[in-house]
Structure formats: structure tokens, C-alpha cells
Design a protein around this motif. Structure first.
Motif, PDB file in Angstrom:
ATOM      1  N   VAL A 359       0.837  -1.232   0.095  1.00  0.00           N
ATOM      2  CA  VAL A 359      -0.170   0.006  -0.008  1.00  0.00           C
ATOM      3  C   VAL A 359       0.881   1.210  -0.072  1.00  0.00           C
ATOM      4  CG1 VAL A 359      -1.667   1.234   1.396  1.00  0.00           C
ATOM      5  CG2 VAL A 359      -1.769  -1.327   1.212  1.00  0.00           C
ATOM      6  N   GLY A 360       0.872   2.020  -0.982  1.00  0.00           N
ATOM      7  CA  GLY A 360       1.773   3.277  -1.263  1.00  0.00           C
ATOM      8  C   GLY A 360       0.928   4.344  -1.926  1.00  0.00           C
ATOM      9  N   LEU A 361       1.099   5.523  -1.316  1.00  0.00           N
ATOM     10  CA  LEU A 361       0.585   6.602  -1.838  1.00  0.00           C
ATOM     11  C   LEU A 361       1.436   7.662  -1.862  1.00  0.00           C
ATOM     12  CD1 LEU A 361      -2.486   6.576   0.999  1.00  0.00           C
ATOM     13  CD2 LEU A 361      -2.524   5.803  -1.366  1.00  0.00           C
ATOM     14  N   SER A 362       2.358   7.404  -2.588  1.00  0.00           N
ATOM     15  CA  SER A 362       3.828   8.415  -2.696  1.00  0.00           C
ATOM     16  C   SER A 362       3.294   9.861  -3.388  1.00  0.00           C
ATOM     17  CB  SER A 362       4.785   7.773  -3.107  1.00  0.00           C
ATOM     18  OG  SER A 362       4.788   7.372  -4.382  1.00  0.00           O
ATOM     19  N   THR A 368       9.811  24.028  -0.381  1.00  0.00           N
ATOM     20  CA  THR A 368       9.654  25.345  -0.543  1.00  0.00           C
ATOM     21  C   THR A 368      10.448  26.040   0.299  1.00  0.00           C
ATOM     22  OG1 THR A 368       7.494  25.725   0.609  1.00  0.00           O
ATOM     23  CG2 THR A 368       7.282  24.805  -1.815  1.00  0.00           C
ATOM     24  N   ALA A 369      10.332  27.562   0.249  1.00  0.00           N
ATOM     25  CA  ALA A 369      10.724  28.230   1.311  1.00  0.00           C
ATOM     26  C   ALA A 369      10.169  28.188   2.506  1.00  0.00           C
ATOM     27  CB  ALA A 369      10.347  29.856   0.874  1.00  0.00           C
ATOM     28  N   THR A 370       8.784  27.738   2.853  1.00  0.00           N
ATOM     29  CA  THR A 370       8.257  27.592   4.023  1.00  0.00           C
ATOM     30  C   THR A 370       7.747  26.051   4.398  1.00  0.00           C
ATOM     31  OG1 THR A 370       6.250  27.835   3.263  1.00  0.00           O
ATOM     32  CG2 THR A 370       7.498  29.830   4.061  1.00  0.00           C
ATOM     33  N   GLY A 371       7.904  25.114   3.411  1.00  0.00           N
ATOM     34  CA  GLY A 371       7.351  23.774   3.692  1.00  0.00           C
ATOM     35  C   GLY A 371       7.788  23.010   2.225  1.00  0.00           C
ATOM     36  N   CYS A 372       6.772  22.236   1.670  1.00  0.00           N
ATOM     37  CA  CYS A 372       6.683  21.600   0.527  1.00  0.00           C
ATOM     38  C   CYS A 372       5.698  21.248  -0.156  1.00  0.00           C
ATOM     39  CB  CYS A 372       7.199  20.085   0.874  1.00  0.00           C
ATOM     40  SG  CYS A 372       6.125  19.072   1.363  1.00  0.00           S
ATOM     41  N   GLU A 373       5.699  21.419  -1.495  1.00  0.00           N
ATOM     42  CA  GLU A 373       4.495  21.279  -2.397  1.00  0.00           C
ATOM     43  C   GLU A 373       4.735  19.763  -3.165  1.00  0.00           C
ATOM     44  OE1 GLU A 373       3.989  24.046  -5.660  1.00  0.00           O
ATOM     45  OE2 GLU A 373       6.271  23.929  -6.233  1.00  0.00           O
ATOM     46  N   SER A 374       3.799  19.209  -3.510  1.00  0.00           N
ATOM     47  CA  SER A 374       3.723  18.043  -4.365  1.00  0.00           C
ATOM     48  C   SER A 374       3.565  18.465  -5.863  1.00  0.00           C
ATOM     49  CB  SER A 374       2.300  17.136  -4.313  1.00  0.00           C
ATOM     50  OG  SER A 374       2.471  15.989  -5.194  1.00  0.00           O
ATOM     51  N   LEU A 375       4.522  18.008  -6.634  1.00  0.00           N
ATOM     52  CA  LEU A 375       4.407  18.148  -8.215  1.00  0.00           C
ATOM     53  C   LEU A 375       3.205  17.507  -8.971  1.00  0.00           C
ATOM     54  CD1 LEU A 375       8.187  17.864  -9.021  1.00  0.00           C
ATOM     55  CD2 LEU A 375       6.950  19.928  -8.348  1.00  0.00           C
ATOM     56  N   PHE A 376       2.387  16.768  -8.133  1.00  0.00           N
ATOM     57  CA  PHE A 376       1.154  16.347  -8.688  1.00  0.00           C
ATOM     58  C   PHE A 376      -0.078  16.858  -8.239  1.00  0.00           C
ATOM     59  CE2 PHE A 376       4.106  12.191  -8.113  1.00  0.00           C
ATOM     60  CZ  PHE A 376       4.619  12.444  -9.349  1.00  0.00           C
ATOM     61  N   ASP A 377      -1.101  16.356  -9.214  1.00  0.00           N
ATOM     62  CA  ASP A 377      -2.651  16.703  -8.758  1.00  0.00           C
ATOM     63  C   ASP A 377      -3.227  15.609  -9.146  1.00  0.00           C
ATOM     64  OD1 ASP A 377      -4.902  17.971  -8.142  1.00  0.00           O
ATOM     65  OD2 ASP A 377      -4.968  19.272  -9.830  1.00  0.00           O
ATOM     66  N   PHE A 378      -3.274  14.637  -7.917  1.00  0.00           N
ATOM     67  CA  PHE A 378      -3.679  13.245  -8.289  1.00  0.00           C
ATOM     68  C   PHE A 378      -4.225  12.716  -7.014  1.00  0.00           C
ATOM     69  CE2 PHE A 378      -3.639   8.988  -9.576  1.00  0.00           C
ATOM     70  CZ  PHE A 378      -4.111   8.919 -10.836  1.00  0.00           C
ATOM     71  N   PRO A 379      -5.454  12.304  -6.926  1.00  0.00           N
ATOM     72  CA  PRO A 379      -6.025  11.786  -5.730  1.00  0.00           C
ATOM     73  C   PRO A 379      -4.836  10.765  -4.738  1.00  0.00           C
ATOM     74  CG  PRO A 379      -7.447  11.499  -7.307  1.00  0.00           C
ATOM     75  CD  PRO A 379      -6.186  11.944  -8.117  1.00  0.00           C
ATOM     76  N   ARG A 380      -4.725  10.823  -3.582  1.00  0.00           N
ATOM     77  CA  ARG A 380      -4.059  10.309  -2.922  1.00  0.00           C
ATOM     78  C   ARG A 380      -5.056   9.088  -1.991  1.00  0.00           C
ATOM     79  NH1 ARG A 380      -0.942  13.650   1.375  1.00  0.00           N
ATOM     80  NH2 ARG A 380      -0.480  14.723  -0.485  1.00  0.00           N
ATOM     81  N   GLN A 381      -5.213   7.840  -2.672  1.00  0.00           N
ATOM     82  CA  GLN A 381      -6.096   6.948  -2.225  1.00  0.00           C
ATOM     83  C   GLN A 381      -5.674   5.684  -2.556  1.00  0.00           C
ATOM     84  OE1 GLN A 381      -9.479   9.020  -4.067  1.00  0.00           O
ATOM     85  NE2 GLN A 381     -10.108   6.849  -4.810  1.00  0.00           N
TER      86      GLN A 381
END
Length: 385
Positions: A359-362, A368-381
Motif C-alpha cells: 500500500v503506497g500513496l507516494s 519550498t521556502a516554508t514547507g513543501c509542495e507536491s508536483l502532482f495533482d492526483f488523488p491520494r487514495q
């Protein structure tokens, strides 16, 4: 530098990379650097070929013009893919490391302090011995990692290419999910992934997609072998699209039928671990701290399972056999290096359900300057088919 307008990146970008390497060389008092690792050759010059199983090298003097020593067949890649103006190709019947030594001598570097990548698959111990014996007055210094450290923090141009790669990853993953149903084979799913990913703009990736159904999904790095997918079982997918040798990777799990409670619990734990991992990532945080946070969530939420690998690894420029840059930096115990803005990672906290599923949802993320952002726009499920 030979000015080119048709390379993957701008001449300013390649100039920045070369200047950064030379500053690193100067700090180590190197008068020249022999580069043999395919990713590093590509990073510095744009050079790429699947033919890196033949010897190839770039020599970067501290001040003079760099030059290539490659197989004659591959010299065309120097001419059309790079800004390098000097190339000395060798023929198949010649001894490549001796040719390298000869060219180094001709360029007045025979008595220089020369860095080289001792830990390189592509500059074998016997080849190193041959080259060094032919240059008895040179001083050779192991400088492995000097370029890799430059590659860790991506430029704006690199991030843009990785965003393009992410679109191809999404296309491949969606096609794989849509192709899964009882009765189809793992090969059917793999074919749809590769077709969609390629049609979306992906070049050949450093690793083929992973497609593993049923009990095979809980095996590390299993991929398609023709197995027919049965009702009431899981299919583990891991897809990595590639543009200009830059990769983004994603894991998802699909269940054919109603997912049992053990899979749903694993999904919840992995999602919690992903959320905690992404919340922890920001500049200045030691890499190992992110790993500790993910492992704690999985240990407390799934005590009968274990995270069998690191929590994440740097990802970007790659040739086979690996799409990752984990040898440069992984999110792993003992890695104290602090994260920096524009580092990119494949985050992979996942759970193996023995005999049933992986089971992986990677996600592939950018710091980023304050955190991180995913490069994807894909459901995590976990997807139900």
C-alpha cells in the motif's frame, strides 16, 4: 563554451553549473576533473546516450576549455546535444583509458592534480589503473560526490522540466488504474501505462513501471510477469515519467472488489504518514528527522507491519538503473544534512501487507521556502475497481 540555442537548458544555466563545479574544484585545489557518471555528464553539458556502457569521459580543467573522450559512434551526441567544442573520439579497437590519458597529456595536464569519480560504475578499477599508470606524474584525487552535491538543489529551469515530467507520470498512473479489472494481466496494465505515459510526453524512464498484483504486491520491486489479476486482490503500481532525463515518481494501490479492513487500515496509516512527512519538510530540517516522523506514524498505526525502506530520496536527473538520487541524499537515519529550498524528493512511506498487498500513496515534492509542495495533482487514495 560553444554557444548553442537548441539545448534542453539555457546557456546561462549550463554556465552556472560549470562555474559552480569550478568553485568546488578550487576549494579542493584540483586543476582538472574527470567526469564519467552519465548523470553528471548530462548535468554539466547536456550529453546523453543509452550507450554509456562504453567508456565516456569529460575532462574539466580549472580554467581551460573542457573536452570529451568518447566512443566515435557517440561523438555525434557531443556535437548536437552539448555546448562542448572539443571532442577526441576513440575507435572501438582502441583502449579508452589510454586514449583519455593521452588527451590529458596533450592538454598540458599530465602533471596536474586531477579529481576523478572513484565510486563510478562507468570508470572501472582496471580502467582507473590503466589511466593512472599512463600518467605517472599526475596526482589523482577521489572527488566522487563533488558534482552530485551541486545537483541536489534544483534550479527554476530544472523544476519546470520536472513539472512536465509529472504530467506524464499522472497520465501513466491514470491509465494503469483504468486498465485494472479481474481477468486482465499485469502485462495489459503495464502496456497501458507505458503507452499513456509516452503519449503524454515521457521519454524512456530509468526504471520501467512497477505492476504487481495479489501476493506479488508485497514483494519489493516486483513488476509485471504476465500474472492474471483475480477478483478481491490488490494491484500495486509505481510509475515514473521522464522528460529530458528528469523524473517524477508516484505509487498508488488499486483493489479489485471491496477492500478488506486490513487494506483500509494500511491506507489510513500510509496517508497519515504522508501527511506528517509533508508537514515536517521545510528548509533547515535534517533529512533523518523526516524519516523518524514517518516511521513513528507507521510503527504506532500499523504495529504488525514495518516500513521496509527509507522514507524518501532525492529525485531528478537519472539514467538506468535508478530514477532516484538517493545515493546523494535519502530521508534516512544517519542523514544529518539539512533540507534546502528546491530540493526534490520522492516520498515513499508505505506499508507491506504480507501475502496480500503493498500500500503506497507516494508523492514527488519540492521543498519550498516554508514547507513543501507536491508536483502532482492526483488523488491520494486506494482506488477501487
Amino acid at each position: 563554451m560553444r554557444q548553442r540555442e537548441d539545448l534542453v537548458f539555457s546557456m546561462a544555466e549550463y554556465g552556472r553549473r560549470l562555474a559552480s563545479l569550478r568553485r568546488a574544484m578550487a576549494r579542493r585545489e584540483l586543476e582538472a576533473m574527470i567526469v564519467t557518471i552519465p548523470e553528471n555528464l548530462c548535468y554539466l553539458t547536456g550529453y546523453q546516450t543509452p550507450g554509456y556502457y562504453w567508456f565516456q569521459a569529460l575532462v574539466v580543467p580549472l580554467e581551460a576549455e573542457p573536452f570529451f573522450v568518447t566512443r566515435r559512434l557517440e561523438d555525434s551526441n557531443v556535437q548536437v546535444r552539448t555546448w562542448v567544442s572539443q571532442s577526441f573520439p576513440y575507435d572501438d579497437f582502441e583502449n579508452p583509458p589510454l586514449e583519455l590519458a593521452k588527451r590529458i597529456e596533450e592538454q598540458d595536464l599530465g602533471k596536474a592534480r586531477i579529481g576523478y569519480e572513484r565510486h563510478s560504475y562507468f570508470f572501472r578499477a582496471s580502467e582507473q589503473d590503466t589511466c593512472m599508470k599512463a600518467l605517472p606524474d599526475a596526482e589523482f584525487v577521489d572527488a566522487y560526490g563533488i558534482i552530485e552535491q551541486l545537483r541536489l538543489v534544483k534550479s527554476a529551469e530544472e523544476i519546470e522540466v520536472m513539472r512536465r515530467a509529472a504530467r506524464t507520470t499522472e497520465a501513466g498512473m491514470q491509465a494503469g488504474i483504468d486498465a485494472i479489472s479481474a481477468g486482465v494481466t499485469e502485462n495489459d496494465v503495464a502496456a497501458e501505462i507505458q503507452w499513456a505515459m509516452t503519449k503524454a510526453g515521457s521519454e524512456y524512464p530509468a526504471i520501467a513501471p512497477f505492476v504487481a498484483s495479489g501476493w506479488r504486491g508485497s514483494i519489493g520491486h516486483a513488476t509485471w510477469e504476465g500474472r492474471r489479476i483475480e477478483p478481491n486482490e490488490a494491484v500495486f503500481l509505481e510509475v515514473g515519467g521522464c522528460v529530458a532525463r528528469y523524473h517524477t515518481a508516484m505509487m498508488r494501490t488499486v483493489f479489485v472488489g471491496d477492500a478488506p479492513e486490513v487494506v483500509r487500515r494500511a491506507e489510513a496509516v500510509v496517508r497519515d504518514a504522508m501527511d506528517a512527512t509533508m508537514a515536517a519538510i521545510k528548509p533547515g530540517v535534517p533529512a533523518q528527522e523526516v524519516d523518524r516522523i514517518a516511521r513513528k506514524v507507521i510503527r504506532e498505526g500499523a504495529p504488525d507491519s514495518a516500513q521496509a525502506s527509507r522514507t524518501g530520496y532525492s529525485i531528478g536527473l537519472a539514467f538506468a538503473p535508478d530514477w532516484g538520487e538517493g545515493h546523494i541524499l535519502s530521508l534516512l537515519e544517519g542523514q544529518e544534512q539539512p533540507l534546502e529550498e528546491n530540493m526534490t524528493f520522492h516520498l515513499i512511506p508505505w506499508v507491506q501487507v504480507p501475502g496480500m498487498a503493498g500500500v503506497g500513496l507516494s508523492e514527488t515534492v519540492r521543498v519550498t521556502a516554508t514547507g513543501c509542495e507536491s508536483l502532482f495533482d492526483f488523488p491520494r487514495q486506494v482506488f477501487i475497481r
